[in-house]
Scaffold this active site. Structure first.
Site, PDB file in Angstrom:
ATOM      1  N   ASP A 287      36.077  46.299  57.148  1.00 27.55           N
ATOM      2  CA  ASP A 287      34.828  46.169  56.396  1.00 27.55           C
ATOM      3  C   ASP A 287      34.435  44.693  56.417  1.00 27.55           C
ATOM      4  O   ASP A 287      35.156  43.843  55.899  1.00 27.55           O
ATOM      5  CB  ASP A 287      35.050  46.663  54.960  1.00 27.55           C
ATOM      6  CG  ASP A 287      33.790  46.587  54.113  1.00 27.55           C
ATOM      7  OD1 ASP A 287      32.850  45.871  54.503  1.00 27.55           O
ATOM      8  OD2 ASP A 287      33.756  47.245  53.056  1.00 27.55           O
TER       9      ASP A 287
ATOM     10  N   HIS B 105      31.085  49.150  56.018  1.00 30.14           N
ATOM     11  CA  HIS B 105      30.963  48.959  54.577  1.00 30.14           C
ATOM     12  C   HIS B 105      30.357  50.183  53.886  1.00 30.14           C
ATOM     13  O   HIS B 105      30.299  50.236  52.672  1.00 30.14           O
ATOM     14  CB  HIS B 105      30.103  47.718  54.300  1.00 30.14           C
ATOM     15  CG  HIS B 105      30.040  47.338  52.862  1.00 30.14           C
ATOM     16  ND1 HIS B 105      31.161  46.998  52.128  1.00 30.14           N
ATOM     17  CD2 HIS B 105      28.995  47.244  51.999  1.00 30.14           C
ATOM     18  CE1 HIS B 105      30.793  46.703  50.884  1.00 30.14           C
ATOM     19  NE2 HIS B 105      29.491  46.853  50.781  1.00 30.14           N
TER      20      HIS B 105
ATOM     21  N   SER C 125      30.128  49.299  46.659  1.00 31.73           N
ATOM     22  CA  SER C 125      29.787  47.906  46.899  1.00 31.73           C
ATOM     23  C   SER C 125      29.608  47.173  45.565  1.00 31.73           C
ATOM     24  O   SER C 125      30.460  47.277  44.697  1.00 31.73           O
ATOM     25  CB  SER C 125      28.517  47.875  47.757  1.00 31.73           C
ATOM     26  OG  SER C 125      28.316  46.620  48.310  1.00 31.73           O
TER      27      SER C 125
END
Lengths: 270, 396
Positions: free
Chosen positions: A217, A245, A95
């Protein structure tokens, strides 16, 4: 305070092995790597840590100025590497930490052997023809969502989280504090994460990189993963079957495999 | 006791009505089942009624996250989903569901992840409670909290600003004398204390040093402190002797009608025939310490009445001609009444020892004493500390 203690750095795996450093993203802490990191322990020196403000990091080390941009976080990554004398590092960033890896790589070229960007996004907010997936208003909504969900957080909880030094692997204390931190820090981290723009940094990265992209995602859509891959000259892209995610939690085997194939590539070639 | 036929019938009717189907569909909260990746596989009537969706819009077509606001979706992906994976359940997560008509429905969500016999996640059960009123209440609480935090920050700034007006803005200076001062508020310094000091000139070679302590803290005390400080300045110009000044100040305080008393040590320093002569008067204040090069530090002066209490107070005057190297230390009781972890007072003996240890200049005495007192209290003073030292330079 030294970086290892500040970031609650955990070391495991083969002593003397090539270091593989796992950086968690916005939201939770290094436990995000619980199912992926062990896969690398046979071969690698495995390093996990908490960003300042997350997990069992030293909350008192949170400096609003330093952490007002991702560079502050990237600097932390470099400090950890320096303190542990890590070289030839495989950096795995999930991320927002993917971009921290990019910044760290540009700040100290040669430190990283390879970069793994798991669910990366260089820019979350739409701009002109670029589609990041979110608008400014969406980010305000997120901040509101954080506020509503940190209602239960009180200063009384801080010692529980911070004093959690000998974290039992699956202890109650740990799971209670997982994804929880000082609401003010969470807000600031959210703002930094979702308003940063690292699109211009991507073409400058020459370190071999792997973009690991999930199907479906909601935070880093496939088009964004493709954008990152296209912008980084020395990158490849893997599309996982995993959705969401956080494939490191929802599909750890597939995620670890994708990373393993990439990091072993050269070993096989040479 | 036998039930009547009618009652029995009603009982069976109720049972029939509450079969498993109805229990599910009419549960007084939204109830959904999703696949582990979030796709809705089953949803109850209550959820459809709350959100305005048709069952066919949702089942097999939408994920739960897709029903949330964008901000909520981010929270879902970064917090909720990881927590659910890690803990198999989440509790009391606040989301807003975007209804079929675009309106928002605040909900509180509990969810549980279920596994099959092989330990593979197979489904997620989600209950969603309508939390509209609770959410607006929470918003008000949040606003109130933010307002309170802002007010607190403002109050701290105000306290610090106010405090700065109670002591001179520049380090005290008297030509031909060595002067040093220190002020340290109690605790974290978030509250205005009652200690003050002042050094000012009233004529040629004629100076006044005042140091005192108004009882209490906060704005009320600060008002009296400001009054005392300015009265001392005004009175010292008119009245040559410190004891007269204290008499007049006592009168002012009584007339003022405040219930706050104070203590003051007032020093008049006159440079006469190449020497510094002091006259000093005390109002309820600890005796200053005189440190001469040839003798150990000793208290100087005669105790006088507290100010602002008695209609006929007694103030005495001490006169002394200072010689080279003489130092006089004025302090508030924040010094001597500082306590260590064992509950012991710092006390006058330690004070005199510290003055002797740090002899040299007014500055070394003040700095040394402040450091000693703070260390004695582990760095956090219980009360305000004000200290002023004057010393006749040795080569003067």
């Amino acid at each position: 305070m030294d970086a290892v203690a500040r970031h609650n750095v955990k070391l495991s795996g083969r002593t003397g092995g090539q270091p593989i450093l796992f950086a968690h993203g916005f939201g939770c802490d290094q436990n995000m790597w619980r199912y992926v990191a062990p896969v690398f322990e046979d071969e690698f020196r495995v390093v996990t840590f908490d960003h300042v403000g997350a997990g069992a990091s030293d909350l008192s080390a949170y400096d609003a100025q330093r952490y007002s941009s991702l560079s502050g976080y990237a600097e932390d990554v470099l400090e950890i590497c320096r303190e542990l004398d890590l070289q030839n590092v495989v950096f795995v960033g999930h991320s927002v930490s993917a971009m921290m890896g990019v910044l760290a790589d540009l700040a100290d070229p040669g430190l990283f052997d390879k970069l793994v960007l798991l669910c990366p996004s260089p820019r979350y907010i739409d701009e002109d023809r670029y589609v990041g997936g979110f608008s400014e208003a969406d980010i305000d909504e997120l901040l509101e969502s954080l506020d509503s969900n940190y209602l239960g957080w009180s200063s009384a909880m801080a010692p529980v989280i911070m004093g959690n030094e000998e974290r039992p692997e699956l202890g109650q204390e740990l799971t209670d504090s997982f994804c929880r931190t000082d609401p003010d820090i969470a807000r600031r981290f959210a703002r930094v994460t979702f308003t940063s723009d690292n699109r211009r940094d991507l073409p400058r990265v020459t370190t071999p990189s792997l973009v690991v992209q999930c199907t479906n995602d909601a935070i880093a859509p496939v088009a964004v993963g493709q954008y990152v891959h296209a912008a980084m000259p020395n990158s490849s892209l893997v599309l996982l079957d995993a959705t969401g995610h956080c494939p490191n939690l929802s599909a750890p085997t597939e995620t670890a495999e994708a990373i393993a194939v990439f990091v072993r590539e050269r070993a096989l070639a040479s | 006791m036998a039930l009547s036929q009618a009652a029995l019938q009603a009982f069976y009717d109720a049972l029939l009505d509450d079969d498993a189907e109805n229990l599910y569909e009419r549960l007084p909260c939204g109830y959904l089942t999703t696949t582990p990746d979030g796709t809705i596989s089953k949803v109850n009537e209550t959820f459809l009624r709350l959100t305005g969706y048709d069952r066919l819009d949702l089942v097999g077509r939408r994920t739960f996250a897709e029903l949330l606001t964008a901000g909520g979706r981010i929270y879902h992906e970064t917090h909720y989903a990881p927590m659910l994976r890690m803990q198999d359940k989440v509790r009391e997560i606040a989301f807003e569901v975007v209804k079929a008509d675009g309106q928002r429905l605040p909900v509180l969500v509990n969810a549980a992840l279920e596994y099959n016999a092989e330990g593979v996640p197979i489904l997620i059960r989600i209950v969603a409670f309508d939390a509209s009123e609770r959410r607006s209440y929470e918003r008000e609480l949040l606003h109130a909290k933010k307002r309170a935090e802002t007010s607190e920050a403002d109050a701290k700034t105000l306290a610090r600003t106010l405090q700065q007006t109670l002591i001179p803005s520049t380090p005290p200076y008297i030509p031909g004398l060595d002067v040093a001062a220190a002020y340290r508020p109690a605790g974290a310094g978030d509250e205005v204390g009652g200690d003050f000091y002042d050094v000012f000139q009233v004529g040629k070679d004629d100076w006044v040093v005042a140091l005192g302590d108004v009882c209490g803290k906060g704005v009320d005390a600060a008002v009296v402190t400001a009054l005392v400080r300015y009265q001392l300045r005004a009175l010292a110009v008119q009245l040559p002797e410190p004891a007269e000044v204290l008499q007049a100040l006592n009168h002012v305080l009584l007339k003022q009608g405040t219930d706050r008393f104070c203590t003051v040590v007032l020093l008049r320093l006159r440079h006469v025939d190449e020497a510094w002569v002091i006259s000093m008067s005390l109002g309820g204040h600890p005796l200053p310490v005189l440190a001469r090069r040839t003798e150990p530090p000793t208290p100087l002066g005669t105790a006088g009445s507290l100010l602002g209490v008695l209609t006929s107070p007694a103030f005495h005057e001490t006169n002394l001609r200072l010689v080279d190297g003489d130092a006089l230390l004025l302090y508030t009781d924040g010094v001597t009444e500082g306590r260590n972890g064992l509950g012991q007072f710092y006390g006058e003996a330690r004070l005199r020892a510290s003055v002797a240890d740090h002899a040299g200049s007014a500055q070394t005495i003040v700095d040394g004493l402040l450091a000693d007192v703070l260390q004695f209290q582990q760095g956090v003073p219980r009360d305000d500390i004000a200290v002023v030292a004057v010393q006749v330079p040795v080569n003067a």
